[in-house]
Design an enzyme around this catalytic site. Structure first.
Site, PDB file in Angstrom:
ATOM      1  CB  CYS A 111      56.310  62.561  37.076  1.00 39.12           C
ATOM      2  SG  CYS A 111      55.066  62.272  38.372  1.00 39.12           S
ATOM      3  CB  CYS A 114      52.762  64.908  41.032  1.00 44.13           C
ATOM      4  SG  CYS A 114      53.667  63.455  41.563  1.00 44.13           S
ATOM      5  CB  SER A 115      56.133  67.597  38.530  1.00 50.64           C
ATOM      6  OG  SER A 115      55.919  68.160  39.804  1.00 50.64           O
ATOM      7  CB  CYS A 116      58.258  62.153  40.510  1.00 54.22           C
ATOM      8  SG  CYS A 116      56.831  61.771  41.553  1.00 54.22           S
TER       9      CYS A 116
END
Lengths: 206, 100, 97
Positions: A111, A114-116
């Protein structure tokens, strides 16, 4: 290597002796939200337990079933959430898409915004998944990033990156390693690492 | 204009397989944010937006959950759930007593 | 465009709009202006650009998973010509290519 489930990692110092600015803020927020009945201490405790119970072992169970049962694999690829429910794995409202690795195609998840991450099936993400270097490079030079993980993709295999920035969440269904024929599901699950389900590694050899 | 969080494709260094076991305070922050979302106190996009507004050096200066704490506070204030004054006073008190 | 569900079908050629507003945008910078093919329609969702500023009552918008050739995304891409990247793009960022 760093597959997330067979060795312990050092605990980052909690710094409770000298909490930093944002840790102080976190405590203040928790106290204020409890007092304002936004949530209860019991709800907070239960949510922490729920997250603690999540981890790559859940994803590994799903992958192992798909390796053992071709009809299940078909259902998993068609409807990830329903197939997980079949196994009694509750992934809540997660819109899960399962990406099948094949001899001609290797999948990799990132991702960049962000950091999905498929938290419902893999738990909290490792630090490197959230790192600037992974987020910057995985989309542009996936093969170089894979090599840094010690993962060599054969020249004849295409690489497909999934930039998971919106509503769907992805796990990779790795190819069953050679020599795993006849293993039971528990033994198969032990070969499935977290990193293999993100796509940066291959499953362990039996 | 490319914004700081929107970093896909920029040059970067090696990906080092670092990780740590999450600390208690980090797990608490994670759980708080899930409950806040479940209760519709503010939505996920507001949360992400607040993190993005932290700007260019946030990734170097703050850890992941420190950024989350900032965003939670920002959005709770914006939604009127808490006030700046309440937060400031409570932080002073927490710091003085060493509560965690 | 807003609220128009399933304006595209799997296999349609699309292009991500080349635009650079401020605000909370989920179409990554590197994919703006690039052309790809719709892989699937993912359904309708709240518009993150509006929800990020507490506007939660607007009409939902379509979301599409779009497949791009890496060689199209990165002119200097080193890899196989078949290498690809999939990204979910909200309908308001897509136009027919």
């Amino acid at each position: 290597m760093h597959d997330g489930h067979d060795h312990a990692h050092p605990l980052r110092p909690d710094r409770d002796e000298h909490p930093g600015y944002y840790q102080v803020m976190a405590t203040a927020l928790r106290e204020l939200l409890l007092e304002k009945n936004v949530f209860t201490a019991e709800e907070l405790r239960r949510q922490m337990e729920k997250m603690d119970e999540r981890g790559p072992h859940l994803g590994a169970r799903v992958v192992a079933r798909a390796w053992a049962d071709a009809a299940f694999k078909t259902r998993l690829l068609a409807d990830g959430p329903a197939a997980c429910r079949e196994l009694g794995v509750d992934i809540g409202p997660t819109r899960l898409v399962v990406l099948e690795n094949r001899p001609e195609l290797h999948n990799l998840v990132v991702c960049t915004l962000c950091s999905c991450y498929p938290r419902a099936l893999l738990g909290l993400p490792p630090d490197w998944y959230k790192s600037v270097n992974y987020r910057r490079r995985a989309v542009r030079e996936p093969r170089a990033v894979l090599e840094e993980f010690g993962t060599r993709i054969p020249d004849g295999t295409a690489v497909r990156v999934h930039d998971s920035t919106a509503e769907l969440r992805y796990i990779v269904l790795p190819m069953r390693p050679a020599g795993a024929e006849g293993l039971d599901e528990a033994a198969l699950a032990a070969l499935v690492t977290r990193d293999a389900m993100i796509g940066v590694a291959l499953p362990k050899a039996p | 204009m490319r914004r700081a969080h929107d970093m896909g494709g920029l040059p970067g260094g090696p990906v080092t397989p670092e990780e740590h076991d999450y600390a208690l305070w980090e797990k608490r922050v994670d759980a708080m944010s899930v409950l806040i979302g479940n209760k519709n106190i503010f939505n996920l996009d507001e949360f992400r937006h607040a993190i993005e507004l932290l700007g260019a050096d946030a990734h170097e200066k703050l850890s992941y959950y420190e950024r989350w704490v900032y965003a939670i506070a920002h959005n709770l204030i914006q939604r009127g759930v808490i006030t700046v004054d309440e937060l400031g006073r409570r932080m002073t008190e927490v710091e003085k007593t060493g509560r965690t | 465009m807003t609220g128009a569900s399933a304006a595209f079908a799997a296999g349609d050629a699309v292009r991500v709009r080349r635009a650079f507003p401020i605000g909370h945008v989920r179409a990554p910078f590197y994919i703006r202006g690039k052309a790809g093919t719709v892989e699937r329609y993912c359904g309708e969702f709240g518009n993150p650009e509006e929800r990020s500023v507490m506007q939660e009552d607007g009409p939902p918008i379509g979301l599409y998973r779009v497949r791009f050739r890496q060689a199209e995304v990165w002119p200097d891409y080193r890899g196989r010509p078949e290498d690809s990247i999939d990204i979910e793009i909200y309908a308001n960022w897509l136009e027919r290519a």
